[in-house]
Design a protein around this motif. Structure first.
Motif, PDB file in Angstrom:
ATOM      1  N   ARG A 164     -15.830  92.943  53.993  1.00 24.53           N
ATOM      2  CA  ARG A 164     -15.088  92.071  54.905  1.00 24.53           C
ATOM      3  C   ARG A 164     -13.677  91.799  54.395  1.00 24.53           C
ATOM      4  N   ASP A 165     -12.776  91.562  55.346  1.00 23.59           N
ATOM      5  CA  ASP A 165     -11.425  91.136  55.002  1.00 23.59           C
ATOM      6  C   ASP A 165     -11.443  89.654  54.646  1.00 23.59           C
ATOM      7  N   THR A 166     -10.622  89.281  53.688  1.00 20.54           N
ATOM      8  CA  THR A 166     -10.450  87.883  53.314  1.00 20.54           C
ATOM      9  C   THR A 166      -9.323  87.291  54.142  1.00 20.54           C
ATOM     10  N   ILE A 167      -9.534  86.066  54.610  1.00 20.05           N
ATOM     11  CA  ILE A 167      -8.481  85.334  55.305  1.00 20.05           C
ATOM     12  C   ILE A 167      -8.437  83.913  54.754  1.00 20.05           C
ATOM     13  N   PHE A 168      -7.311  83.247  54.966  1.00 19.66           N
ATOM     14  CA  PHE A 168      -7.154  81.861  54.550  1.00 19.66           C
ATOM     15  C   PHE A 168      -7.245  80.943  55.757  1.00 19.66           C
ATOM     16  N   PHE A 169      -7.844  79.779  55.558  1.00 15.79           N
ATOM     17  CA  PHE A 169      -7.850  78.730  56.585  1.00 15.79           C
ATOM     18  C   PHE A 169      -6.997  77.598  56.044  1.00 15.79           C
ATOM     19  N   GLY A 170      -5.856  77.373  56.664  1.00 14.10           N
ATOM     20  CA  GLY A 170      -4.925  76.336  56.232  1.00 14.10           C
ATOM     21  C   GLY A 170      -3.676  76.944  55.631  1.00 14.10           C
ATOM     22  N   ALA A 171      -2.534  76.657  56.258  1.00 13.05           N
ATOM     23  CA  ALA A 171      -1.255  77.208  55.796  1.00 13.05           C
ATOM     24  C   ALA A 171      -0.539  76.165  54.942  1.00 13.05           C
ATOM     25  N   ASN A 175     -13.409  83.440  65.747  1.00  7.06           N
ATOM     26  CA  ASN A 175     -14.639  82.901  66.331  1.00  7.06           C
ATOM     27  C   ASN A 175     -15.715  83.985  66.455  1.00  7.06           C
ATOM     28  N   GLN A 176     -16.877  83.708  65.873  1.00 12.42           N
ATOM     29  CA  GLN A 176     -18.039  84.594  65.918  1.00 12.42           C
ATOM     30  C   GLN A 176     -17.783  85.964  65.266  1.00 12.42           C
ATOM     31  N   LEU A 177     -16.911  85.998  64.267  1.00 12.70           N
ATOM     32  CA  LEU A 177     -16.601  87.256  63.575  1.00 12.70           C
ATOM     33  C   LEU A 177     -16.890  87.173  62.077  1.00 12.70           C
ATOM     34  N   SER A 178     -17.941  86.444  61.711  1.00 12.31           N
ATOM     35  CA  SER A 178     -18.256  86.272  60.291  1.00 12.31           C
ATOM     36  C   SER A 178     -18.640  87.586  59.616  1.00 12.31           C
ATOM     37  N   GLU A 179     -19.067  88.573  60.386  1.00 13.60           N
ATOM     38  CA  GLU A 179     -19.389  89.872  59.787  1.00 13.60           C
ATOM     39  C   GLU A 179     -18.121  90.631  59.405  1.00 13.60           C
ATOM     40  N   LYS A 180     -16.973  90.210  59.947  1.00 13.20           N
ATOM     41  CA  LYS A 180     -15.702  90.892  59.704  1.00 13.20           C
ATOM     42  C   LYS A 180     -14.820  90.175  58.683  1.00 13.20           C
ATOM     43  N   TYR A 181     -14.920  88.822  58.614  1.00 14.00           N
ATOM     44  CA  TYR A 181     -14.017  88.046  57.776  1.00 14.00           C
ATOM     45  C   TYR A 181     -14.763  87.116  56.817  1.00 14.00           C
ATOM     46  N   PHE A 182     -14.219  86.991  55.600  1.00 17.08           N
ATOM     47  CA  PHE A 182     -14.651  85.974  54.655  1.00 17.08           C
ATOM     48  C   PHE A 182     -13.508  84.983  54.552  1.00 17.08           C
ATOM     49  N   MET A 232     -18.414  78.143  64.705  1.00 15.45           N
ATOM     50  CA  MET A 232     -17.938  79.478  65.058  1.00 15.45           C
ATOM     51  C   MET A 232     -18.794  80.577  64.430  1.00 15.45           C
ATOM     52  N   GLY A 233     -19.956  80.192  63.879  1.00 15.86           N
ATOM     53  CA  GLY A 233     -20.894  81.180  63.364  1.00 15.86           C
ATOM     54  C   GLY A 233     -20.766  81.518  61.896  1.00 15.86           C
ATOM     55  N   HIS A 253     -20.607  79.215  51.986  1.00 16.25           N
ATOM     56  CA  HIS A 253     -20.896  79.987  50.776  1.00 16.25           C
ATOM     57  C   HIS A 253     -21.221  81.447  51.081  1.00 16.25           C
ATOM     58  N   LYS A 254     -21.841  81.737  52.195  1.00 17.88           N
ATOM     59  CA  LYS A 254     -22.104  83.133  52.565  1.00 17.88           C
ATOM     60  C   LYS A 254     -20.878  83.753  53.226  1.00 17.88           C
ATOM     61  N   ASP A 255     -20.255  83.016  54.138  1.00 22.37           N
ATOM     62  CA  ASP A 255     -19.131  83.532  54.919  1.00 22.37           C
ATOM     63  C   ASP A 255     -17.821  82.800  54.648  1.00 22.37           C
ATOM     64  N   ALA A 256     -17.889  81.695  53.935  1.00 24.19           N
ATOM     65  CA  ALA A 256     -16.699  80.885  53.683  1.00 24.19           C
ATOM     66  C   ALA A 256     -16.900  80.021  52.448  1.00 24.19           C
ATOM     67  N   LYS A 257     -15.788  79.696  51.808  1.00 24.07           N
ATOM     68  CA  LYS A 257     -15.826  78.785  50.659  1.00 24.07           C
ATOM     69  C   LYS A 257     -14.466  78.133  50.533  1.00 24.07           C
ATOM     70  N   VAL A 258     -14.413  77.105  49.721  1.00 20.83           N
ATOM     71  CA  VAL A 258     -13.159  76.412  49.457  1.00 20.83           C
ATOM     72  C   VAL A 258     -12.476  77.089  48.265  1.00 20.83           C
ATOM     73  N   THR A 259     -11.148  77.069  48.265  1.00 21.79           N
ATOM     74  CA  THR A 259     -10.412  77.623  47.136  1.00 21.79           C
ATOM     75  C   THR A 259     -10.806  76.887  45.855  1.00 21.79           C
ATOM     76  N   GLU A 260     -10.756  77.582  44.749  1.00 23.13           N
ATOM     77  CA  GLU A 260     -11.197  77.026  43.466  1.00 23.13           C
ATOM     78  C   GLU A 260     -10.514  75.704  43.128  1.00 23.13           C
ATOM     79  N   SER A 261      -9.232  75.570  43.441  1.00 25.80           N
ATOM     80  CA  SER A 261      -8.515  74.349  43.084  1.00 25.80           C
ATOM     81  C   SER A 261      -8.951  73.144  43.882  1.00 25.80           C
TER      82      SER A 261
END
Length: 92
Positions: A2-9, A48-55, A73-74, A78-86
Motif C-alpha cells: 500500500r501507498d503511505t499517506i498523511f492525514f493532517g497538513a 474513503n473505503q480504500l484501506s486496501e490501497k492506502y496506509f 471510512m473503512g 493499527h492495521k490500516d492507520a496509526k499516529v505518527t511516532e511523535s
C-alpha cells in the motif's frame, strides 16, 4: 504494497518525510487543492473505503476525531492507520 499517506497538513509532516507519502488528506477546506512540503492536499473523501490501497499516518493532534473518521471510512486502527511516532503518547 500500500501507498503511505498523511492525514493532517502540519509541521509533523517534516518529521516524517522519510516515509515517502504520496499525498496528504486534511479536513480544512482552505488547504484542499494546495501543497505542503511538496505534497498535494486532498479531501479525506479521496481515501474513503480504500484501506486496501492506502496506509494512513496521522500527523494531527485531533487523534480521536480522525480515528473515528477513518473508522467510518473503512480503516482499522493499527492495521490500516496509526499516529505518527511523535504523537504516540497523545494517543494513549
Amino acid at each position: 504494497m500500500r501507498d503511505t499517506i498523511f492525514f493532517g497538513a502540519g509541521h509533523l509532516i517534516k518529521e516524517n518525510k522519510d516515509l515517502n507519502a504520496k499525498f496528504i488528506v486534511d479536513n480544512n477546506p482552505d488547504l484542499i487543492g494546495t501543497h505542503y512540503e511538496g505534497l498535494p492536499i486532498f479531501s479525506p473523501e479521496t481515501i474513503n473505503q480504500l484501506s486496501e490501497k492506502y496506509f494512513v499516518i496521522v500527523c494531527a493532534t485531533s487523534i480521536s476525531d480522525i480515528k473515528a473518521q477513518l473508522s467510518s471510512m473503512g480503516y482499522e486502527w493499527h492495521k490500516d492507520a496509526k499516529v505518527t511516532e511523535s504523537l504516540a503518547e497523545s494517543e494513549a
